[in-house]
Write an enzyme that holds these catalytic residues in place. Structure first.
Site, PDB file in Angstrom:
ATOM      1  CB  SER A  32      -6.272   4.806  -2.173  1.00  0.00           C
ATOM      2  OG  SER A  32      -5.755   4.643  -0.871  1.00  0.00           O
ATOM      3  N   GLY A  48       0.661  -2.177   2.246  1.00  0.00           N
ATOM      4  CA  GLY A  48       1.292  -1.463   3.358  1.00  0.00           C
ATOM      5  C   GLY A  48       1.556   0.013   3.092  1.00  0.00           C
ATOM      6  CG  PHE A  49       4.369   1.503   2.869  1.00  0.00           C
ATOM      7  CD1 PHE A  49       4.498   2.436   3.892  1.00  0.00           C
ATOM      8  CD2 PHE A  49       4.779   0.196   3.106  1.00  0.00           C
ATOM      9  CE1 PHE A  49       5.039   2.073   5.118  1.00  0.00           C
ATOM     10  CE2 PHE A  49       5.320  -0.182   4.328  1.00  0.00           C
ATOM     11  CZ  PHE A  49       5.454   0.759   5.338  1.00  0.00           C
ATOM     12  N   GLY A  50       1.343   3.441   0.101  1.00  0.00           N
ATOM     13  CA  GLY A  50       1.015   4.028  -1.195  1.00  0.00           C
ATOM     14  C   GLY A  50       2.308   4.396  -1.914  1.00  0.00           C
ATOM     15  N   GLY A  51       2.187   4.757  -3.162  1.00  0.00           N
ATOM     16  CA  GLY A  51       3.319   5.294  -3.905  1.00  0.00           C
ATOM     17  C   GLY A  51       4.341   4.291  -4.404  1.00  0.00           C
ATOM     18  CG  MET A  81      -3.148  -6.417  -2.409  1.00  0.00           C
ATOM     19  SD  MET A  81      -3.831  -4.745  -2.441  1.00  0.00           S
ATOM     20  CE  MET A  81      -2.359  -3.744  -2.242  1.00  0.00           C
ATOM     21  CG  MET A 116      -2.653  -0.385   6.266  1.00  0.00           C
ATOM     22  SD  MET A 116      -1.172   0.416   5.639  1.00  0.00           S
ATOM     23  CE  MET A 116      -1.707   0.779   3.960  1.00  0.00           C
ATOM     24  N   GLY A 145      -0.015   1.135  -7.429  1.00  0.00           N
ATOM     25  CA  GLY A 145       0.788   1.588  -8.565  1.00  0.00           C
ATOM     26  C   GLY A 145      -0.011   1.872  -9.830  1.00  0.00           C
ATOM     27  CG  MET A 181      -4.101  -4.262   3.682  1.00  0.00           C
ATOM     28  SD  MET A 181      -3.310  -2.847   2.906  1.00  0.00           S
ATOM     29  CE  MET A 181      -4.623  -1.643   3.086  1.00  0.00           C
ATOM     30  CG  ASP A 233      -5.150  -1.219  -3.694  1.00  0.00           C
ATOM     31  OD1 ASP A 233      -4.532  -0.180  -3.980  1.00  0.00           O
ATOM     32  OD2 ASP A 233      -5.550  -1.488  -2.536  1.00  0.00           O
ATOM     33  CG  HIS A 239      -9.426   1.657  -1.858  1.00  0.00           C
ATOM     34  ND1 HIS A 239      -9.922   0.399  -2.089  1.00  0.00           N
ATOM     35  CD2 HIS A 239      -8.184   1.468  -1.323  1.00  0.00           C
ATOM     36  CE1 HIS A 239      -9.018  -0.519  -1.727  1.00  0.00           C
ATOM     37  NE2 HIS A 239      -7.956   0.110  -1.243  1.00  0.00           N
ATOM     38  N   GLY A 271      -4.195   5.863  -5.548  1.00  0.00           N
ATOM     39  CA  GLY A 271      -3.924   6.769  -4.438  1.00  0.00           C
ATOM     40  C   GLY A 271      -3.062   7.929  -4.871  1.00  0.00           C
ATOM     41  CB  SER A 272       0.599   8.345  -5.113  1.00  0.00           C
ATOM     42  OG  SER A 272       0.814   7.116  -5.743  1.00  0.00           O
ATOM     43  CG  ASP A 293      -5.830   1.469   1.409  1.00  0.00           C
ATOM     44  OD1 ASP A 293      -6.058   0.322   0.997  1.00  0.00           O
ATOM     45  OD2 ASP A 293      -5.667   2.449   0.653  1.00  0.00           O
ATOM     46  CG  HIS A 339      -7.558  -3.032   0.954  1.00  0.00           C
ATOM     47  ND1 HIS A 339      -6.460  -2.589   0.250  1.00  0.00           N
ATOM     48  CD2 HIS A 339      -7.303  -4.332   1.249  1.00  0.00           C
ATOM     49  CE1 HIS A 339      -5.589  -3.574   0.131  1.00  0.00           C
ATOM     50  NE2 HIS A 339      -6.075  -4.640   0.736  1.00  0.00           N
TER      51      HIS A 339
HETATM   52  C1  DX5 Z   1      -1.532  -0.192  -0.309  1.00  0.00           C
HETATM   53  C2  DX5 Z   1      -2.975   0.223  -0.365  1.00  0.00           C
HETATM   54  C3  DX5 Z   1      -3.340   0.985  -1.568  1.00  0.00           C
HETATM   55  C4  DX5 Z   1      -2.607   2.301  -1.722  1.00  0.00           C
HETATM   56  C5  DX5 Z   1      -2.467   2.527  -3.193  1.00  0.00           C
HETATM   57  O1  DX5 Z   1      -1.354  -1.126   0.683  1.00  0.00           O
HETATM   58  O2  DX5 Z   1      -3.809  -0.921  -0.330  1.00  0.00           O
HETATM   59  O3  DX5 Z   1      -4.742   1.189  -1.661  1.00  0.00           O
HETATM   60  O4  DX5 Z   1      -3.255   3.378  -1.139  1.00  0.00           O
HETATM   61  O5  DX5 Z   1      -1.663   3.614  -3.390  1.00  0.00           O
HETATM   62  P1  DX5 Z   1      -0.984   3.921  -4.800  1.00  0.00           P
HETATM   63  O6  DX5 Z   1      -2.103   4.109  -5.792  1.00  0.00           O
HETATM   64  O7  DX5 Z   1      -0.215   5.158  -4.533  1.00  0.00           O
HETATM   65  O8  DX5 Z   1      -0.131   2.728  -5.139  1.00  0.00           O
HETATM   66 ZN    ZN Z   2      -5.998  -0.616  -0.752  1.00  0.00          ZN
END
Ligand code: DX5
Ligand code: ZN
Length: 216
Positions: free
Chosen positions: A8, A142-145, A137, A37, A177, A68, A175, A33, A197-198, A35, A66
């Site tokens: 991501s 909304g957020f990575g990590g 999901m 938003m 964690g 959102m 997608d 990927h 992502g992270s 994202d 993706h």
């Molecule tokens: C969250 C995104 C994810 C995000 C995943 O809303 O859809 O794609 O980037 O990030 P990690 O892998 O860090 O959870």
């Molecule tokens: Zn995503």
């Protein structure tokens, strides 16, 4: 079973977007990927068309967008024009999923539909024959990590059983964690596309973490 990894770009360094995209392009990851938003469907704003452009230019890999965003049908075709191979929207973001799927297909891309953690897998049953992918999901979008929500595993199993029963080949993507530490259980449950992502971008060696996820 197919195994696909989709790093991501939300966790990439936007000051070095071309460098980070080229890293993914050279890696074993098959997809990229993206994202998007809008600050309405989710409490965060990421990026849109102008940021997709340098990513598209830096890789020939599959662009997995993706969305959102609310009212996704409004922008579906523009994301395809911007280079998306897959466009995934949220079940919760529209009253007319069929129209959105149709708009994505008409624009020439493959369609995906995503459900948030609180949405039951079963809502997807009537839509399954019309899409190429479903996205579970495993965190609140909304957020990575964020930390992986364990009940997502059961959802993947139910979707996997549903598509088997219906004789469908729909991809199951997960997608949120995800890292090499939990990839195996997700592949075993029936997931075929894992977004990370992270775990990838914060690894000392991102390409090695991608390999570890693929071979989990
Ligand atoms: C969250 C995104 C994810 C995000 C995943 O809303 O859809 O794609 O980037 O990030 P990690 O892998 O860090 O959870
Ligand atoms: Zn995503």
């Amino acid at each position: 079973m197919r195994r696909i990894v989709a790093p991501s770009m939300l966790s990439a360094d936007f000051g070095n977007l071309e460098r980070d995209t080229r890293m993914v392009d050279r890696s074993a990851a098959q997809w990229v990927h993206i994202d998007v938003m809008d600050g309405v469907f989710v409490p965060n704003i990421s990026f849109g068309f102008p940021v997709m452009k340098p990513i598209r230019q830096a890789t020939g890999k599959v662009l997995d967008v993706h969305l959102m965003i609310t009212d996704p049908v409004r922008y579906a075709a523009r994301f395809v024009e911007a280079g998306a191979d897959y466009v995934t929207f949220h079940y919760e973001a529209t009253d007319d999923c069929a129209a959105c799927i149709e708009a994505i297909h008409a624009a020439g891309a493959r369609a995906g539909i995503s459900i948030k953690p609180a949405t039951a897998a079963e809502v997807l049953e009537p839509l399954l024959p019309s899409v190429e992918m479903v996205l579970v999901m495993s965190v609140e979008p909304g957020f990575g990590g964020q930390s992986f929500i364990p009940s997502s595993i059961d959802k993947i199993r139910r979707l996997s059983e549903m598509k088997r029963r219906m004789g469908l080949d729909t991809l199951i993507e997960v997608d949120g964690g995800i890292s090499s530490a939990n990839a195996r259980v997700l592949f075993d449950a029936g997931a075929e596309v894992l977004v990370a992502g992270s775990a990838v971008f914060r690894a000392d060696d991102p390409a090695a973490e991608i390999e570890r996820i693929l071979n989990a």
